[in-house]
Design a protein around this motif. Sequence first.
Motif, short mmCIF file in Angstrom:
data_model
loop_
_atom_site.label_atom_id
_atom_site.label_comp_id
_atom_site.label_asym_id
_atom_site.label_seq_id
_atom_site.Cartn_x
_atom_site.Cartn_y
_atom_site.Cartn_z
N ILE A 243 0.86 -1.24 0.00
CA ILE A 243 -0.14 0.00 -0.09
C ILE A 243 0.76 1.45 0.07
O ILE A 243 0.67 2.14 -0.72
CB ILE A 243 -1.00 0.03 1.26
N THR B 188 1.16 4.12 -3.05
CA THR B 188 0.75 5.33 -2.59
C THR B 188 1.90 6.45 -2.73
O THR B 188 1.42 7.38 -3.48
CB THR B 188 0.47 5.37 -0.96
N TRP C 170 -15.00 8.40 -2.16
CA TRP C 170 -14.61 7.32 -2.96
C TRP C 170 -13.60 7.44 -4.00
O TRP C 170 -12.87 6.58 -4.56
CB TRP C 170 -15.77 6.55 -3.30
N TRP D 1 -8.48 5.70 0.09
CA TRP D 1 -8.08 4.27 -0.13
C TRP D 1 -6.78 3.97 0.64
O TRP D 1 -6.80 2.68 0.87
CB TRP D 1 -8.12 4.06 -1.83
N THR D 2 -5.88 4.69 0.50
CA THR D 2 -4.53 4.45 1.42
C THR D 2 -4.96 4.29 2.67
O THR D 2 -4.57 3.26 3.21
CB THR D 2 -3.73 5.67 1.11
N TYR E 127 -7.83 3.43 4.11
CA TYR E 127 -8.65 2.27 4.38
C TYR E 127 -7.70 1.01 4.30
O TYR E 127 -7.94 0.20 5.05
CB TYR E 127 -9.67 2.35 3.07
N GLY E 128 -7.01 0.84 3.20
CA GLY E 128 -5.92 -0.17 3.15
C GLY E 128 -5.04 -0.45 4.38
O GLY E 128 -4.81 -1.56 4.81
N SER F 272 -5.93 -3.54 6.79
CA SER F 272 -4.85 -4.70 6.64
C SER F 272 -4.13 -5.05 8.03
O SER F 272 -3.87 -6.01 8.22
CB SER F 272 -3.88 -4.19 5.52
N PHE G 274 -14.84 0.09 7.66
CA PHE G 274 -13.77 -0.72 7.00
C PHE G 274 -13.73 -2.15 7.27
O PHE G 274 -13.85 -2.57 8.34
CB PHE G 274 -12.24 -0.36 7.77
N LEU H 29 -10.19 -5.92 1.15
CA LEU H 29 -8.79 -5.40 0.77
C LEU H 29 -8.40 -5.84 -0.62
O LEU H 29 -7.58 -5.06 -1.29
CB LEU H 29 -7.93 -5.92 1.86
N VAL I 280 -9.67 -2.76 -2.53
CA VAL I 280 -8.63 -1.62 -2.18
C VAL I 280 -7.51 -1.63 -2.90
O VAL I 280 -6.95 -0.55 -3.23
CB VAL I 280 -8.65 -1.51 -0.69
N ILE J 113 -5.58 0.99 -5.51
CA ILE J 113 -4.58 1.66 -4.99
C ILE J 113 -3.60 1.66 -6.39
O ILE J 113 -2.91 2.61 -6.63
CB ILE J 113 -4.21 1.21 -3.96
#
Length: 237
Positions: free
Chosen positions: A103, A107, A163, A169-170, A172-173, A177, A202, A207, A210, A214
């Motif tokens: 991630i 990113t 969204w 999204w970063t 979230y991941g 995770s 979350f 994942l 996600v 990403i």
Amino acid sequence: MSGFIDHRSRSQDLFNAMGSMYAATLFLGVQNSSSVQPVVAVERTVFCRERAARMYSAIPYAFGQVVIEIPYVFVQAAFYGIIVYAMIGFEWTTAKFFWYFFIMYFTLLYFTFYSMMTMAVTPNQNVASIVAAFFYAVWNLLSGFIDARPKQHIPIRWRWYYWACPVAWTLYGLVASQFGDLQNKLSDDENVQQFLGRYFGFEHDFLGVVAAIIVAWPVIFAFMFALAIKAFNFQKR
């Protein structure tokens, strides 16, 4: 610093961990972007001159610019990931470390390629910096960290942008995770997995989606960079 990770008995522990990941992500991402823009500005000037002499074409040039950043960012993400992962005290499992590195790598890539794109669509570095800074502020505001309850607090007319925000999204991941599968009981008799699902939305099972999104962000920004280099010529004779 590792104490709040080792003792996840309160929801505040999760907020602390989330804040550390988010701050590092935004700081490193913006730093990458700021360091890339002046380099692209100089090289674009040379490229425009050489293209006028029919020495270069846009797509191979853009491809070279994108590819050269990939190993550099990989090394950066590796050093950062190993050092910070150990310092914060995340759980040392192969899967969790892989997710963290994966991630962070993509990113940093999308921040870098986004900066290159803003440079390609604007006439000079000053304008590119202003455009980039505006979207950094918007990403920061709507990423889901500032208000801590993104879906509930973001106005409906702006909720779609949550969204469409790469940093969301970063975040979230990273959070899902590392903590999305934990069964540790919190002080309110709710485990970590349940709390993250209820409070932030979350889900650890999400994942895969996600990860795909990403990966898509740097591809999109790199593609737009190539198109902009081909379409726009701000060189003055």
